[in-house]
Design a protein around this motif. Structure first.
Motif, PDB file in Angstrom:
ATOM      1  N   ASP A 159      -2.260 -10.722  -1.687  1.00  0.00           N
ATOM      2  CA  ASP A 159      -3.127  -9.627  -1.262  1.00  0.00           C
ATOM      3  C   ASP A 159      -3.338  -8.579  -2.360  1.00  0.00           C
ATOM      4  O   ASP A 159      -2.392  -8.139  -3.002  1.00  0.00           O
ATOM      5  CB  ASP A 159      -2.499  -8.962  -0.026  1.00  0.00           C
ATOM      6  CG  ASP A 159      -3.459  -8.043   0.701  1.00  0.00           C
ATOM      7  OD1 ASP A 159      -3.883  -7.058   0.101  1.00  0.00           O
ATOM      8  OD2 ASP A 159      -3.768  -8.322   1.862  1.00  0.00           O
ATOM      9  N   TYR A 160      -4.604  -8.164  -2.553  1.00  0.00           N
ATOM     10  CA  TYR A 160      -4.916  -7.094  -3.504  1.00  0.00           C
ATOM     11  C   TYR A 160      -5.007  -5.725  -2.839  1.00  0.00           C
ATOM     12  O   TYR A 160      -4.729  -4.700  -3.466  1.00  0.00           O
ATOM     13  CB  TYR A 160      -6.272  -7.358  -4.177  1.00  0.00           C
ATOM     14  CG  TYR A 160      -6.266  -8.421  -5.227  1.00  0.00           C
ATOM     15  CD1 TYR A 160      -5.758  -8.181  -6.497  1.00  0.00           C
ATOM     16  CD2 TYR A 160      -6.788  -9.679  -4.962  1.00  0.00           C
ATOM     17  CE1 TYR A 160      -5.762  -9.160  -7.472  1.00  0.00           C
ATOM     18  CE2 TYR A 160      -6.799 -10.676  -5.929  1.00  0.00           C
ATOM     19  CZ  TYR A 160      -6.282 -10.403  -7.183  1.00  0.00           C
ATOM     20  OH  TYR A 160      -6.289 -11.383  -8.149  1.00  0.00           O
ATOM     21  N   LEU A 161      -5.457  -5.684  -1.576  1.00  0.00           N
ATOM     22  CA  LEU A 161      -5.818  -4.417  -0.954  1.00  0.00           C
ATOM     23  C   LEU A 161      -4.627  -3.674  -0.373  1.00  0.00           C
ATOM     24  O   LEU A 161      -4.481  -2.464  -0.583  1.00  0.00           O
ATOM     25  CB  LEU A 161      -6.878  -4.664   0.120  1.00  0.00           C
ATOM     26  CG  LEU A 161      -8.186  -5.257  -0.419  1.00  0.00           C
ATOM     27  CD1 LEU A 161      -9.128  -5.615   0.711  1.00  0.00           C
ATOM     28  CD2 LEU A 161      -8.857  -4.284  -1.375  1.00  0.00           C
ATOM     29  N   ASP A 162      -3.759  -4.375   0.371  1.00  0.00           N
ATOM     30  CA  ASP A 162      -2.586  -3.704   0.941  1.00  0.00           C
ATOM     31  C   ASP A 162      -1.746  -3.007  -0.133  1.00  0.00           C
ATOM     32  O   ASP A 162      -1.292  -1.876   0.082  1.00  0.00           O
ATOM     33  CB  ASP A 162      -1.720  -4.701   1.717  1.00  0.00           C
ATOM     34  CG  ASP A 162      -2.361  -5.134   3.020  1.00  0.00           C
ATOM     35  OD1 ASP A 162      -3.501  -4.720   3.290  1.00  0.00           O
ATOM     36  OD2 ASP A 162      -1.730  -5.903   3.769  1.00  0.00           O
ATOM     37  N   PRO A 163      -1.496  -3.644  -1.301  1.00  0.00           N
ATOM     38  CA  PRO A 163      -0.699  -2.947  -2.319  1.00  0.00           C
ATOM     39  C   PRO A 163      -1.302  -1.631  -2.792  1.00  0.00           C
ATOM     40  O   PRO A 163      -0.575  -0.690  -3.128  1.00  0.00           O
ATOM     41  CB  PRO A 163      -0.627  -3.968  -3.455  1.00  0.00           C
ATOM     42  CG  PRO A 163      -0.708  -5.286  -2.766  1.00  0.00           C
ATOM     43  CD  PRO A 163      -1.694  -5.060  -1.660  1.00  0.00           C
ATOM     44  N   GLN A 164      -2.635  -1.530  -2.815  1.00  0.00           N
ATOM     45  CA  GLN A 164      -3.261  -0.267  -3.192  1.00  0.00           C
ATOM     46  C   GLN A 164      -2.885   0.834  -2.204  1.00  0.00           C
ATOM     47  O   GLN A 164      -2.560   1.962  -2.587  1.00  0.00           O
ATOM     48  CB  GLN A 164      -4.777  -0.416  -3.227  1.00  0.00           C
ATOM     49  CG  GLN A 164      -5.319  -1.358  -4.283  1.00  0.00           C
ATOM     50  CD  GLN A 164      -6.836  -1.455  -4.215  1.00  0.00           C
ATOM     51  OE1 GLN A 164      -7.505  -0.585  -3.659  1.00  0.00           O
ATOM     52  NE2 GLN A 164      -7.384  -2.516  -4.775  1.00  0.00           N
ATOM     53  N   ILE A 165      -2.939   0.492  -0.916  1.00  0.00           N
ATOM     54  CA  ILE A 165      -2.590   1.445   0.134  1.00  0.00           C
ATOM     55  C   ILE A 165      -1.116   1.831   0.030  1.00  0.00           C
ATOM     56  O   ILE A 165      -0.753   3.015   0.070  1.00  0.00           O
ATOM     57  CB  ILE A 165      -2.861   0.825   1.527  1.00  0.00           C
ATOM     58  CG1 ILE A 165      -4.321   0.386   1.658  1.00  0.00           C
ATOM     59  CG2 ILE A 165      -2.434   1.774   2.633  1.00  0.00           C
ATOM     60  CD1 ILE A 165      -5.320   1.464   1.790  1.00  0.00           C
ATOM     61  N   LEU A 166      -0.260   0.835  -0.118  1.00  0.00           N
ATOM     62  CA  LEU A 166       1.185   1.070  -0.134  1.00  0.00           C
ATOM     63  C   LEU A 166       1.617   1.825  -1.391  1.00  0.00           C
ATOM     64  O   LEU A 166       2.589   2.590  -1.361  1.00  0.00           O
ATOM     65  CB  LEU A 166       1.923  -0.261  -0.018  1.00  0.00           C
ATOM     66  CG  LEU A 166       1.651  -1.033   1.281  1.00  0.00           C
ATOM     67  CD1 LEU A 166       2.263  -2.424   1.218  1.00  0.00           C
ATOM     68  CD2 LEU A 166       2.179  -0.270   2.484  1.00  0.00           C
ATOM     69  N   GLN A 167       0.913   1.627  -2.483  1.00  0.00           N
ATOM     70  CA  GLN A 167       1.245   2.343  -3.713  1.00  0.00           C
ATOM     71  C   GLN A 167       0.961   3.829  -3.562  1.00  0.00           C
ATOM     72  O   GLN A 167       1.754   4.676  -3.992  1.00  0.00           O
ATOM     73  CB  GLN A 167       0.440   1.761  -4.883  1.00  0.00           C
ATOM     74  CG  GLN A 167       0.789   2.380  -6.225  1.00  0.00           C
ATOM     75  CD  GLN A 167       0.369   1.500  -7.387  1.00  0.00           C
ATOM     76  OE1 GLN A 167       0.673   0.312  -7.418  1.00  0.00           O
ATOM     77  NE2 GLN A 167      -0.347   2.068  -8.330  1.00  0.00           N
ATOM     78  N   GLN A 168      -0.158   4.153  -2.924  1.00  0.00           N
ATOM     79  CA  GLN A 168      -0.445   5.572  -2.695  1.00  0.00           C
ATOM     80  C   GLN A 168       0.561   6.176  -1.721  1.00  0.00           C
ATOM     81  O   GLN A 168       1.003   7.316  -1.901  1.00  0.00           O
ATOM     82  CB  GLN A 168      -1.863   5.744  -2.154  1.00  0.00           C
ATOM     83  CG  GLN A 168      -2.252   7.210  -1.978  1.00  0.00           C
ATOM     84  CD  GLN A 168      -3.675   7.390  -1.500  1.00  0.00           C
ATOM     85  OE1 GLN A 168      -4.537   6.540  -1.738  1.00  0.00           O
ATOM     86  NE2 GLN A 168      -3.940   8.497  -0.818  1.00  0.00           N
ATOM     87  N   PHE A 219      -9.892  -6.167  -8.321  1.00  0.00           N
ATOM     88  CA  PHE A 219      -8.824  -7.075  -7.909  1.00  0.00           C
ATOM     89  C   PHE A 219      -8.066  -7.565  -9.144  1.00  0.00           C
ATOM     90  O   PHE A 219      -8.317  -8.640  -9.683  1.00  0.00           O
ATOM     91  CB  PHE A 219      -9.388  -8.255  -7.117  1.00  0.00           C
ATOM     92  CG  PHE A 219      -9.947  -7.881  -5.769  1.00  0.00           C
ATOM     93  CD1 PHE A 219      -9.847  -6.589  -5.281  1.00  0.00           C
ATOM     94  CD2 PHE A 219     -10.567  -8.835  -4.974  1.00  0.00           C
ATOM     95  CE1 PHE A 219     -10.364  -6.240  -4.039  1.00  0.00           C
ATOM     96  CE2 PHE A 219     -11.080  -8.504  -3.737  1.00  0.00           C
ATOM     97  CZ  PHE A 219     -10.981  -7.204  -3.261  1.00  0.00           C
ATOM     98  N   ILE A 220      -7.129  -6.741  -9.568  1.00  0.00           N
ATOM     99  CA  ILE A 220      -6.388  -6.990 -10.803  1.00  0.00           C
ATOM    100  C   ILE A 220      -4.896  -6.885 -10.503  1.00  0.00           C
ATOM    101  O   ILE A 220      -4.405  -5.821 -10.105  1.00  0.00           O
ATOM    102  CB  ILE A 220      -6.772  -5.965 -11.894  1.00  0.00           C
ATOM    103  CG1 ILE A 220      -8.275  -6.050 -12.206  1.00  0.00           C
ATOM    104  CG2 ILE A 220      -5.956  -6.201 -13.165  1.00  0.00           C
ATOM    105  CD1 ILE A 220      -8.764  -4.956 -13.134  1.00  0.00           C
ATOM    106  N   TYR A 221      -4.169  -7.976 -10.689  1.00  0.00           N
ATOM    107  CA  TYR A 221      -2.720  -7.923 -10.517  1.00  0.00           C
ATOM    108  C   TYR A 221      -2.087  -7.107 -11.635  1.00  0.00           C
ATOM    109  O   TYR A 221      -2.380  -7.325 -12.826  1.00  0.00           O
ATOM    110  CB  TYR A 221      -2.115  -9.328 -10.560  1.00  0.00           C
ATOM    111  CG  TYR A 221      -2.394 -10.201  -9.370  1.00  0.00           C
ATOM    112  CD1 TYR A 221      -2.116  -9.768  -8.085  1.00  0.00           C
ATOM    113  CD2 TYR A 221      -2.922 -11.479  -9.533  1.00  0.00           C
ATOM    114  CE1 TYR A 221      -2.354 -10.576  -6.996  1.00  0.00           C
ATOM    115  CE2 TYR A 221      -3.162 -12.300  -8.452  1.00  0.00           C
ATOM    116  CZ  TYR A 221      -2.878 -11.836  -7.184  1.00  0.00           C
ATOM    117  OH  TYR A 221      -3.121 -12.648  -6.092  1.00  0.00           O
ATOM    118  N   ALA A 222      -1.190  -6.208 -11.264  1.00  0.00           N
ATOM    119  CA  ALA A 222      -0.426  -5.466 -12.271  1.00  0.00           C
ATOM    120  C   ALA A 222       0.380  -6.437 -13.138  1.00  0.00           C
ATOM    121  O   ALA A 222       0.565  -6.206 -14.334  1.00  0.00           O
ATOM    122  CB  ALA A 222       0.501  -4.464 -11.592  1.00  0.00           C
TER     123      ALA A 222
END
Length: 440
Positions: free
Chosen positions: A46-55, A254-257
């Motif tokens: 998943d790309y989107l959930d990590p963006q939310i969780l990071q914030q 959509f870029i993996y760290a």
């Protein structure tokens, strides 16, 4: 082998749409505002959930999948997180036992107890029955208890709690609340940067929601896990002196760290640019056009004719280009958006892309490139047509049907697949530096 200990909790559910991300984000924010360092991981690609969780956590969030990334990779990521965190949270994907490997497989491998998040709207004792069934399905998975989401009243809570055994307590009952629900669009959650201010309000409301439910008392008792370091391969500096231009803006996100970290470790210099807003392409040796939402910005992409022309020139000079999913659509001749409007794209590859509503394709695949096998996944709700003959297809993880088509035109490699670079560093290095000859 080094060992470090840290409390850890897995947040999983019987199905998608139960509120896993809402609960995980709320818990991360609750603990963060208490001054704790919370490291969060997301199961799967998943790309989107990590963006939310990071914030929500104010900490980096990465994806973990034992097939896509490998068991050793996951082990090392947990170990590194445990060295700095007061608590590790892992959000599951789909249902607890769905997929191979599943969320349960990851939890079992690293001995992390699972808190079940379940939307209990429309049921009472049945919620307890489902939770008990999940907890007893496998002997190698430990369960911490149940979080009852959308639990309407104290009586509703009591009906569920009375049917749960002592070994599977009701950890919290969370009332129905529109203030904490996270916004969504056709591929899942909306990207965090688009609604950052709104998310802050929802995170704080969610943290209050958990605090009022008494969840803090449970968190203080979360099981402490020993995490061991792993033997990780030495990364060669195969991209020293290579300058890679990476598309990054509202359309390409959509870029993996982990992908970025690998490119930098291999010595590449990374230059970000915007196909939407920039008028000039920087002087670079290779391009990476990742996935995202080009369909939402098709008109803007088409109107930036200067950038389209410069990318065409770059391609015509036989310089390497990697295009993934949304980047692949950008490379076609046209893209038709969700409203049926067609726009011209870069035309590096013959063919036309079009959105197709709610239906789509997703799943893990291996990209069998001439450079070597790279693990990947697909998740799209568009189609491509009138494209050239592919050089190969992805191999699906658990299904015999051919996977996504992979195209090679000059030095362009294009596909719907999102590649996980650390799964084969040398193959990825050759994509960006085709003259490279790697001796395995």
């Amino acid at each position: 082998m080094a060992v470090v200990s840290c409390p850890a909790l897995f947040i999983a559910a019987p199905a998608s749409g139960q509120g896993k991300t809402t609960v995980t984000a709320a818990l991360a924010r609750l603990l963060t505002r208490q001054g704790k360092v919370v490291r969060v991981f997301k199961t799967g690609p998943d790309y989107l959930d990590p963006q939310i969780l990071q914030q929500a956590s104010a900490q980096p969030v990465e994806q973990l999948d034992m097939w896509m990334a490998g068991e050793q990779y996951c082990q090392q990521k947990f170990y590194e997180a445990a060295k700095v965190a007061d608590l590790i949270l892992v959000e599951g994907a789909m249902g607890i036992f769905d997929g191979e490997p599943s969320s349960a497989d990851l939890a079992a491998r690293f001995n992390i107890p699972i808190a079940i998040v379940m939307d209990v709207k429309g049921m009472a004792q049945t919620a307890a029955a489902i939770a008990v069934g999940l907890a007893n399905f496998r002997d190698d998975v430990e369960f911490a208890g149940l979080i009852a989401n959308n639990c309407g009243t104290d009586r509703h809570r009591q009906l569920i709690a009375d049917e749960l055994p002592d070994s599977l307590p009701l950890l919290a009952n969370l009332p129905r609340s529109e203030q904490v629900a996270l916004p969504e669009r056709h591929l899942g959650l909306v990207q965090a940067h688009e609604v950052a201010t709104e998310l802050e309000t929802r995170f704080e409301a969610g943290a209050n929601w958990l605090e009022q439910a008494g969840f803090g008392d449970f968190i203080d008792k979360v099981k402490v896990i020993e995490f061991h370091s792993a033997e990780v391969p030495v990364i060669q500096t195969l991209l020293n002196g290579v300058k890679i231009g990476i598309a990054k803006d509202e359309a390409f996100t959509f870029i993996y760290a982990a992908n970025i970290r690998l490119l930098e470790t291999m010595g590449a210099e990374l230059v970000y640019f915007s196909p939407l807003h920039d008028q000039h392409l920087a002087e670079v040796d290779a391009l990476w056009l990742p996935g995202g939402y080009p369909e939402l910005h098709a008109q803007g992409l088409a109107q930036n004719t200067k950038m389209l022309e410069q990318i065409k020139q770059f391609f015509s000079q036989d310089k390497p280009v990697l295009a993934e999913c949304g980047g692949f659509l950008y490379c076609l001749q046209t893209l038709t958006d969700l409203d049926g409007q067609q726009y011209p794209m870069a035309g590096l590859l013959a063919g036309h892309g079009a959105m197709r509503g709610r239906s789509g394709c997703q799943g893990m695949q291996a990209a069998l490139l001439p450079e070597g096998e790279v693990r990947a996944h697909a998740h799209h709700r568009s189609r491509s047509e009138q494209t050239p003959e592919p050089i190969t297809h992805g191999v699906r993880q658990r299904h015999p049907a051919p996977g996504e088509a992979i195209y090679r035109e000059r030095q362009l490699t294009a596909s719907y697949l999102h590649l996980f670079f650390p799964s084969n560093a040398s193959a990825v290095a050759q994509l960006f530096r085709p003259s490279l000859k790697v001796v395995s």
